[in-house]
Design an enzyme around this catalytic site. Structure first.
Site, PDB file in Angstrom:
ATOM      1  N   GLU A 286       1.778  -0.753   3.587  1.00  0.00           N
ATOM      2  CA  GLU A 286       3.173  -0.558   3.966  1.00  0.00           C
ATOM      3  C   GLU A 286       3.190   0.136   5.327  1.00  0.00           C
ATOM      4  O   GLU A 286       2.539   1.176   5.511  1.00  0.00           O
ATOM      5  CB  GLU A 286       3.866   0.310   2.904  1.00  0.00           C
ATOM      6  CG  GLU A 286       5.356   0.427   3.064  1.00  0.00           C
ATOM      7  CD  GLU A 286       6.142  -0.719   2.416  1.00  0.00           C
ATOM      8  OE1 GLU A 286       5.526  -1.626   1.812  1.00  0.00           O
ATOM      9  OE2 GLU A 286       7.383  -0.712   2.540  1.00  0.00           O
TER      10      GLU A 286
ATOM     11  N   LYS B 117       7.550  -0.701 -10.640  1.00  0.00           N
ATOM     12  CA  LYS B 117       8.075   0.302  -9.709  1.00  0.00           C
ATOM     13  C   LYS B 117       9.076   1.161 -10.439  1.00  0.00           C
ATOM     14  O   LYS B 117       9.840   0.693 -11.276  1.00  0.00           O
ATOM     15  CB  LYS B 117       8.681  -0.342  -8.460  1.00  0.00           C
ATOM     16  CG  LYS B 117       9.717  -1.406  -8.688  1.00  0.00           C
ATOM     17  CD  LYS B 117      10.197  -1.953  -7.348  1.00  0.00           C
ATOM     18  CE  LYS B 117      11.045  -3.208  -7.526  1.00  0.00           C
ATOM     19  NZ  LYS B 117      11.494  -3.757  -6.245  1.00  0.00           N
TER      20      LYS B 117
ATOM     21  N   LYS C  94       0.314   0.783 -11.346  1.00  0.00           N
ATOM     22  CA  LYS C  94      -0.578  -0.373 -11.390  1.00  0.00           C
ATOM     23  C   LYS C  94      -1.708  -0.127 -12.380  1.00  0.00           C
ATOM     24  O   LYS C  94      -2.397   0.895 -12.290  1.00  0.00           O
ATOM     25  CB  LYS C  94      -1.175  -0.619 -10.000  1.00  0.00           C
ATOM     26  CG  LYS C  94      -0.135  -0.666  -8.895  1.00  0.00           C
ATOM     27  CD  LYS C  94      -0.754  -0.654  -7.502  1.00  0.00           C
ATOM     28  CE  LYS C  94       0.331  -0.644  -6.431  1.00  0.00           C
ATOM     29  NZ  LYS C  94      -0.213  -0.582  -5.065  1.00  0.00           N
TER      30      LYS C  94
ATOM     31  N   GLU D 261       1.161   5.385  -7.424  1.00  0.00           N
ATOM     32  CA  GLU D 261       1.139   5.580  -5.982  1.00  0.00           C
ATOM     33  C   GLU D 261       2.542   5.808  -5.461  1.00  0.00           C
ATOM     34  O   GLU D 261       3.513   5.297  -6.028  1.00  0.00           O
ATOM     35  CB  GLU D 261       0.551   4.333  -5.296  1.00  0.00           C
ATOM     36  CG  GLU D 261      -0.947   4.186  -5.499  1.00  0.00           C
ATOM     37  CD  GLU D 261      -1.427   2.814  -5.046  1.00  0.00           C
ATOM     38  OE1 GLU D 261      -0.607   1.994  -4.606  1.00  0.00           O
ATOM     39  OE2 GLU D 261      -2.637   2.570  -5.145  1.00  0.00           O
TER      40      GLU D 261
ATOM     41  N   GLU E  48      10.365   6.437  -1.999  1.00  0.00           N
ATOM     42  CA  GLU E  48      11.412   5.893  -2.856  1.00  0.00           C
ATOM     43  C   GLU E  48      11.153   6.161  -4.325  1.00  0.00           C
ATOM     44  O   GLU E  48      12.071   6.125  -5.139  1.00  0.00           O
ATOM     45  CB  GLU E  48      11.481   4.376  -2.682  1.00  0.00           C
ATOM     46  CG  GLU E  48      11.930   3.902  -1.327  1.00  0.00           C
ATOM     47  CD  GLU E  48      12.040   2.389  -1.314  1.00  0.00           C
ATOM     48  OE1 GLU E  48      10.985   1.734  -1.408  1.00  0.00           O
ATOM     49  OE2 GLU E  48      13.155   1.872  -1.216  1.00  0.00           O
TER      50      GLU E  48
ATOM     51  N   LYS F 273       5.739   5.137  -3.493  1.00  0.00           N
ATOM     52  CA  LYS F 273       6.352   3.903  -3.007  1.00  0.00           C
ATOM     53  C   LYS F 273       7.021   4.225  -1.670  1.00  0.00           C
ATOM     54  O   LYS F 273       8.070   4.876  -1.628  1.00  0.00           O
ATOM     55  CB  LYS F 273       7.388   3.391  -4.011  1.00  0.00           C
ATOM     56  CG  LYS F 273       8.007   2.073  -3.596  1.00  0.00           C
ATOM     57  CD  LYS F 273       9.018   1.571  -4.613  1.00  0.00           C
ATOM     58  CE  LYS F 273       9.431   0.141  -4.281  1.00  0.00           C
ATOM     59  NZ  LYS F 273       9.941  -0.011  -2.908  1.00  0.00           N
TER      60      LYS F 273
END
Length: 770
Positions: A478, A599, A582, A425, A577, A427
DNA sequence: GATGACTGCCC
DNA sequence: ATTCTGC
DNA sequence: GCAGAATGGGCAGTCATC
C-alpha cells in the site's frame, strides 16, 4: 483426454465443423465466395444503401453534417481494411442495386443456404415463441436427443442469423446472445448461452474470438494498457441526439424514464423506419470501432467520437444499438461479467470437463489477466497447457487478493482456525501498489485494477532499485501519503492530490511510504500457492527496510479475540483504517477465493463504530438499471441552526433493501417540490427536490472537506463544506424532525475529532513550538 | 491562459 | 468504496 | 458465499470554450 480434441478443434476448426462449406473449397475466407456469388453482390448493395442512408438522413441540424458523414465513412473504410477488405475495395464499381426485394431475396437465399450448410442438424421443433421456462426445457431436451453435442446445443435465437464459416462473426449474434442473457436470471444458463456463442465464433470465425471476449466483458484491452474510451453519459446524449434528430434534453428525459441509455438507443432505432438494409455490423467492426473511439485524442476529438458513434448506430438494428451504447457507457448490465465470461470461455473450449477447464481458465486469468496473451495460447496449446504458457511473471499485473468486511471480532474467529493463527495487519489508507521488479532491472507498479501506475511513482521505482536484495520480484503493498518532516502518515485525501503523470521526481509534492505486506514472486519462483507465512518470510528477506520509504506493514499474529481488539485500537491510533486479517496458512490463489482476507474497520462494528449522523432528505435521483422506476439515490443535508438552513452533506445510494427503496419512493414522491426551498444551501441539484421532512440515520467511515457540499461551511474551512466518505443508510428516524437532525456544529465537531485530523493538529501544535 | 464540464480511476 | 440479492 | 449491480466522495487529466 479432452485436451487433444480441443487443441485440434482450435487449430483446425474447418475440419470439425462446417463440413460442406469449408471442406469443399478449402480457401481463405476472402476467397471462399466467388466474385459473382449472390452473397457478394448483396454486400455491394448493402454498402450502397449505407451511403445513401447517410446522405439522406433527414435531420441535418448543421450544414456540415453530410461532409462529416463522408469523412467518417472514408475513415472507417480505411480503418476497417484489416477487418473487411472486400467491401472497401468494391464500393466504387458496385452496381446500382435499386430493388429492395432483391435484397430480401438474397437474405433468404443466404439464410436457406446457411441452414443447409450448417450441419445435419435435426430441424428445430416447430414451437411457438415460448416463455423462459419452456425455452430452458427445450434446450435440455435437445441436449438429451443430441447426436453431437456442439450442433444440438445451438441456441435457437441464433438460428436465423446469416453467418457462414469464414465470414466475420456478425455482431447481431453477440447482441442476440447478450439479450438472451439479460432476460435470464440463472447464472449457469447465462454462461451456457455465452459459451454456445463462443463455440460458434471459434468454429466459424476463429479470428473473432478475441474481440468477442472483449465485447462480452466490456473491455477494450488489458487494463494495464491504459486504453480509455473517453466517452461518458454526456457525450452519448449528444451522439444520440444527433443520430435521432432530437434534442439533448429529450434524450436525457427519455434516459431518465427508461433508466438505460441503451434502451433509449434501441427504441430510437425502431421509430426510425429504415428504408434500406443497413450494412451488417460485425463483432470485429464494433470492437475496432470502439478502439478507434478510444484512440481519438486532442483537438475536436469529441466530435470525431460522436461521429464514429453515429456511424456505428447507423448500422445497428434492434438490440445491436442497445449494446453498442451499453458498451460505450461501460456497463453491460446483463447479469454476467468477468467470472462468468471466463467460465463460458472454459466451457466453450472443453464442454466435457468444463469444471476443470474453468479452474484452469480462471487461475490463468488471475495471474495473467490479459486475453491478448491468453487467447493465442489457448488456441495453440489448449486448455490443459494454458497455465504453463501464461505463467505468473513480473511485468504482467496479477489480480490482487481482496478482503471481506467483517462486522465484528466474533466473525473473524468464526472464519479462521485459531490453532493455526492469523495475522492482524494495519489497514493503511492509501493506494494499492503491486510492485514488479523485472529481470532487466525495470520496475513496474500496478494499481488494484491492473492499471499501470509506474509513471505516477518514479520515486518508488528508484527506491526499489536501491533497496532490493533480489533479482526479480512481485510485491503487494500500500502506497501511503507521508509527511517527511513529521514522519507521519497523511490522509488519503492528501495522497489523491498527487499527480498521475510525474515528469520530474523533483516535482513530487506528496511523498509516499510503501507499506509492503506480501510477496507473490521472487527470483523466478511463483509464491502464490505458498502459505502466507512463507511468503512473508520471503518478503522480509528480499528487501531492506527504510523508514518513510519502504517498510513492512505493522502486524502481529493472533489467536484470540482480546488480542484483535487491542490491535484494532492500536491501528486506529496509528492513523489506519482498521485491520487486515489473514490466515497464516492461506495461499494467494485468487481463482479459488478472491476475498480470502478479512478487513475489520471501526465503522463496520454495529456497536458504536464509525460516525452516524441523522440527516434530512432534501432531494432524490431517478434510479437506473435495476432501480429504474423508483428513486436510486438521495441528497441529504444537515441542519444549521445558526443560519436556519439545510446544508447538503452527501448523496446516499446504498444500505437500503429493495423493499425499503420501494417504500421510500412512495413516501417521498408526494414531497417533490418544483424548486428548492430558500433555506436549502446547496451546490448540487438532484433530479427532484423534496420537502425536507424525513430524517434518516446514515453511517460513514470518515468526514472529508468537500468542494461539492455545503455542510458546516465556514466552520472547518473558509468556503468548503464537509462531506461523508462511504455514506450508507442505516435506518429511518421517525422520531426526529429536521430541526433535530445533526447540526452543522456537530458535523464540524465530528470532522475535527477524527484521529487523522487530531494527529495533524498535534503535529502542527508541536511544530509551532519550535 | 483561465475556466468549467466531463471522464476515469482511486478509495 | 458499501451494500443488497438471486443463485 | 459468490458474482453482479446498484450506489457514494473526490481527485487529476482532458477537452471545449471563452
Amino acid at each position: 483426454m479432452s485436451q487433444r480434441s480441443i487443441t485440434s478443434f482450435f487449430s483446425k476448426p474447418s475440419q470439425k465443423i462446417c463440413t460442406s462449406a469449408v471442406e469443399k473449397k478449402e480457401k481463405s475466407p476472402e476467397s471462399i465466395i466467388p466474385e459473382d456469388s449472390p452473397i457478394k453482390q448483396q454486400r455491394k448493395r448493402r454498402r450502397i444503401y449505407v451511403d445513401e442512408e447517410d446522405e439522406q438522413r433527414p435531420s441535418s441540424t448543421d450544414s456540415t453534417e453530410n461532409e462529416i458523414d463522408d469523412v467518417v465513412n472514408k475513415e472507417n473504410n480505411n480503418d476497417n481494411i484489416k477487418v473487411d477488405k472486400e467491401e472497401d475495395t468494391e464500393v466504387e464499381n458496385s452496381f446500382d442495386g435499386n430493388d429492395k426485394n432483391t435484397d430480401i431475396q438474397q437474405e433468404e437465399v443466404e439464410t436457406i443456404k446457411e441452414e443447409c450448410e450448417s450441419e445435419n442438424e435435426k430441424k428445430p421443433e416447430k414451437k411457438p415463441k415460448s416463455s423462459e421456462k419452456s425455452k430452458a426445457k427445450s434446450s435440455k431436451k435437445k441436449k438429451k436427443a443430441k447426436i453431437s453435442p456442439k450442433k444440438s446445443e445451438r441456441p435457437k435465437f441464433l438460428d436465423n442469423i446469416p453467418w457462414k464459416a469464414g465470414d466475420p462473426a456478425p455482431y447481431e449474434a453477440l447482441a442476440a446472445t447478450l439479450s438472451e442473457i439479460e432476460q435470464e436470471s440463472g447464472r449457469l444458463k447465462c454462461i451456457e448461452y455465452l459459451s454456445n456463442l463462443l463455440r460458434l465464433v471459434m468454429e466459424r470465425s476463429p479470428n473473432d474470438t478475441l474481440p468477442t471476449l472483449y465485447l462480452s466483458m466490456n473491455q477494450l484491452a488489458p487494463a494495464s494498457e491504459g486504453l480509455e474510451l473517453g466517452v461518458g453519459e454526456s457525450l452519448l446524449f449528444k451522439a444520440l441526439a444527433q443520430a435521432t434528430g432530437r434534442s439533448v434534453n429529450q434524450i436525457k428525459a427519455e434516459a431518465k424514464s427508461k433508466g438505460d441509455l441503451g434502451v433509449v438507443a434501441e427504441a430510437s432505432r425502431n421509430t426510425q423506419k429504415t428504408m434500406f438494409q443497413p450494412k451488417r455490423l460485425t463483432i470485429q467492426s464494433v470492437y475496432s470501432g470502439l478502439r478507434q473511439i478510444a484512440e481519438m485524442t486532442g483537438n475536436s476529438s469529441m466530435n470525431k467520437k460522436i461521429d464514429k458513434i453515429r456511424f456505428l448506430l447507423a448500422s445497428a438494428k434492434d438490440s445491436e444499438a442497445k449494446f453498442v451504447i451499453r458498451a460505450l457507457t461501460g456497463k453491460l448490465r446483463i447479469g454476467l461479467a468477468e467470472q462468468s465470461v471466463l467460465q463460458a470461455l472454459a466451457s466453450a473450449c472443453d464442454s466435457e470437463n468444463s469444471q476443470l477447464a474453468a479452474d484452469i481458465v480462471k487461475t490463468t486469468y488471475a495471474q495473467c489477466p490479459s486475453f491478448d496473451k491468453i487467447i493465442p495460447n489457448l488456441i495453440k496449446y489448449g486448455v490443459d497447457n494454458l497455465l504453463d504458457h501464461c505463467p505468473l511473471e513480473p511485468g504482467m499485473p496479477l489480480k490482487p487478493m481482496l478482503a471481506h468486511p467483517t462486522k465484528g471480532i466474533d466473525e473473524v474467529l468464526k472464519r479462521f482456525d485459531a490453532k493455526i493463527g492469523f495475522t492482524c495487519e494495519h489497514k493503511y489508507d492509501g493506494e494499492r501498489a503491486q510492485i514488479h521488479l523485472l529481470e532487466d532491472g525495470t520496475v513496474k507498479i500496478y494499481s488494484r485494477n491492473q492499471e499501470d501506475n509506474t509513471i505516477k511513482y518514479p520515486d518508488i521505482v528508484s527506491r526499489i532499485k536501491e533497496l532490493t536484495k533480489v533479482k526479480t520480484a512481485i510485491i503487494d503493498s500500500e502506497a501511503v501519503a507521508w509527511d517527511t518532516n513529521l514522519k507521519r502518515i497523511l490522509p488519503f485525501q492528501m495522497l489523491s492530490t498527487r499527480k498521475k503523470k510525474v515528469d520530474n521526481v523533483g516535482d513530487i509534492k506528496v511523498q509516499v511510504c510503501v507499506y509492503a505486506f506480501d510477496m507473490l514472486y521472487v527470483d523466478g519462483e511463483s509464491l502464490v500457492t505458498k502459505p502466507l507465512k512463507e511468503r512473508r518470510d520471503r518478503l522480509r528477506q528480499s528487501f531492506e527496510i527504510k523508514e518513510g520509504e519502504m517498510v513492512l506493514a505493522t502486524g502481529e499474529d493472533a489467536h484470540d479475540a482480546d488480542t484483535v481488539a487491542v490491535l484494532l485500537d492500536k491501528a486506529i491510533k496509528d492513523s489506519c483504517e482498521g485491520l487486515m486479517l489473514k490466515a497464516l496458512d492461506d495461499t494467494y490463489e485468487i481463482a479459488k477465493r478472491s476475498h480470502s482476507w478479512l478487513k475489520l474497520k471501526k465503522d463496520y462494528l454495529d456497536s458504536a463504530g464509525g460516525d452516524t449522523l441523522d440527516l434530512i432528505v432534501v432531494g432524490a435521483y431517478d434510479g437506473t438499471g435495476k432501480r429504474t422506476g423508483r428513486f436510486g439515490g438521495f441528497l441529504l443535508a444537515c441542519y444549521d441552526s445558526e443560519n436556519e438552513e439545510y446544508q447538503t452533506i452527501c448523496k446516499l445510494g446504498t444500505g437500503f433493501s429493495d423493499e425499503q427503496l420501494d417504500k421510500f419512493t412512495e413516501i417521498l414522491k408526494p414531497l417533490i417540490i418544483e424548486t428548492p426551498k430558500a433555506y436549502y444551501n446547496h451546490k448540487m441539484s438532484p433530479d427532484h427536490w423534496l420537502e425536507g421532512q424525513i430524517v434518516w440515520e446514515v453511517k460513514a467511515a470518515d468526514l472529508s472537506i468537500s468542494p461539492a457540499h455545503t455542510a458546516a461551511a465556514g466552520l472547518v474551512h473558509e468556503e468548503k463544506g464537509v462531506s461523508l466518505r462511504f455514506p450508507r443508510f442505516v435506518r429511518v428516524r421517525d422520531d426526529k424532525k429536521p430541526e433535530d437532525a445533526t447540526s452543522a456544529e456537530q458535523v464540524a465537531g465530528m470532522y475535527k475529532s477524527q484521529e487523522q485530523v487530531q494527529a495533524l493538529n498535534r503535529n502542527e501544535d508541536n511544530s509551532e513550538d519550535y
